[in-house]
Design a protein around this motif. Sequence first.
Motif, PDB file in Angstrom:
ATOM      1  N   MET A 168       0.822  -1.202   0.000  1.00  0.00           N
ATOM      2  CA  MET A 168       0.000   0.000   0.000  1.00  0.00           C
ATOM      3  C   MET A 168       0.859   1.257   0.000  1.00  0.00           C
ATOM      4  O   MET A 168       2.019   1.234   0.410  1.00  0.00           O
ATOM      5  N   THR A 169       0.284   2.364  -0.422  1.00  0.00           N
ATOM      6  CA  THR A 169       0.963   3.649  -0.315  1.00  0.00           C
ATOM      7  C   THR A 169       0.987   4.075   1.151  1.00  0.00           C
ATOM      8  O   THR A 169       0.233   3.548   1.984  1.00  0.00           O
ATOM      9  N   GLU A 170       1.837   5.042   1.452  1.00  0.00           N
ATOM     10  CA  GLU A 170       1.958   5.501   2.840  1.00  0.00           C
ATOM     11  C   GLU A 170       0.632   6.067   3.353  1.00  0.00           C
ATOM     12  O   GLU A 170       0.240   5.825   4.506  1.00  0.00           O
ATOM     13  N   LEU A 171      -0.066   6.795   2.504  1.00  0.00           N
ATOM     14  CA  LEU A 171      -1.355   7.367   2.895  1.00  0.00           C
ATOM     15  C   LEU A 171      -2.386   6.271   3.157  1.00  0.00           C
ATOM     16  O   LEU A 171      -3.120   6.328   4.150  1.00  0.00           O
ATOM     17  N   ALA A 172      -2.439   5.289   2.284  1.00  0.00           N
ATOM     18  CA  ALA A 172      -3.382   4.188   2.464  1.00  0.00           C
ATOM     19  C   ALA A 172      -3.107   3.443   3.771  1.00  0.00           C
ATOM     20  O   ALA A 172      -4.034   3.098   4.517  1.00  0.00           O
ATOM     21  N   ARG A 173      -1.825   3.208   4.071  1.00  0.00           N
ATOM     22  CA  ARG A 173      -1.463   2.519   5.314  1.00  0.00           C
ATOM     23  C   ARG A 173      -1.849   3.340   6.539  1.00  0.00           C
ATOM     24  O   ARG A 173      -2.334   2.800   7.536  1.00  0.00           O
ATOM     25  N   ALA A 174      -1.639   4.656   6.446  1.00  0.00           N
ATOM     26  CA  ALA A 174      -1.966   5.527   7.574  1.00  0.00           C
ATOM     27  C   ALA A 174      -3.467   5.486   7.876  1.00  0.00           C
ATOM     28  O   ALA A 174      -3.871   5.433   9.046  1.00  0.00           O
ATOM     29  N   LEU A 175      -4.276   5.493   6.822  1.00  0.00           N
ATOM     30  CA  LEU A 175      -5.723   5.423   7.029  1.00  0.00           C
ATOM     31  C   LEU A 175      -6.121   4.058   7.561  1.00  0.00           C
ATOM     32  O   LEU A 175      -6.953   3.947   8.470  1.00  0.00           O
TER      33      LEU A 175
END
Length: 212
Positions: free
Chosen positions: A6-13
């Motif tokens: 996943m992208t960093e943003l996707a992982r953060a969410l």
Amino acid sequence: MEKEKMTELARALMDLNEQKVYQLVEEKAKNGVSPLEILAECNEGMSGVGDLFSSGQYFLSQMLFAAEIFKNVMNRLEDIMPREESTASRGKVVIGTVKGDIHDIGKNIVVNLLRGSGFEVVDLGVDVPAEKFVAALKETGAKVLGMSALLNFTYPEMKTVVEEVTKAGLRDQVTIIIGGAPCNEQVRQFTGADYYAEDAVAGVNICKKVYS
């Protein structure tokens, strides 16, 4: 999807890291990343949240928290969402979450993308009974009906809506699209819908195809 891909943003969410999500969204927006790309990454994260919920690792409270974070991101991006210049509506779309389901995350993404693409959207909200879908189609003359469901046990309601549209004599005039976690080709065949959309962008592209 595997978390490490996943992208960093996707992982953060997916991790419910609220402040990091907002920070990354702000950075991406300032760096000129398209709002649609940012939403796509958030959508990926929400899919991960949905998987964790389905497997029992997340509870409803965590699902709702993720939805609230996503809603805030949507509000932030709404002002910079690209809109196709047009003197008239590209076409009308009736959309809603079916009866028995109150989830609107995916539906709201589609609604925003459709409006950004020049469509006139009649958003019926959540927990929508079949007769309300039919009434909206009659009132608007829309050629597209979009139905969303997140809960597995609610997708048979989509079949009920298709049947009611048929009884009303509108079936050959309306393209019916379904979407949401439980939807796939088998569900599309079961419900009698014309298409199932794997994600919001796919749903918008189908609408463009219908009105082309």
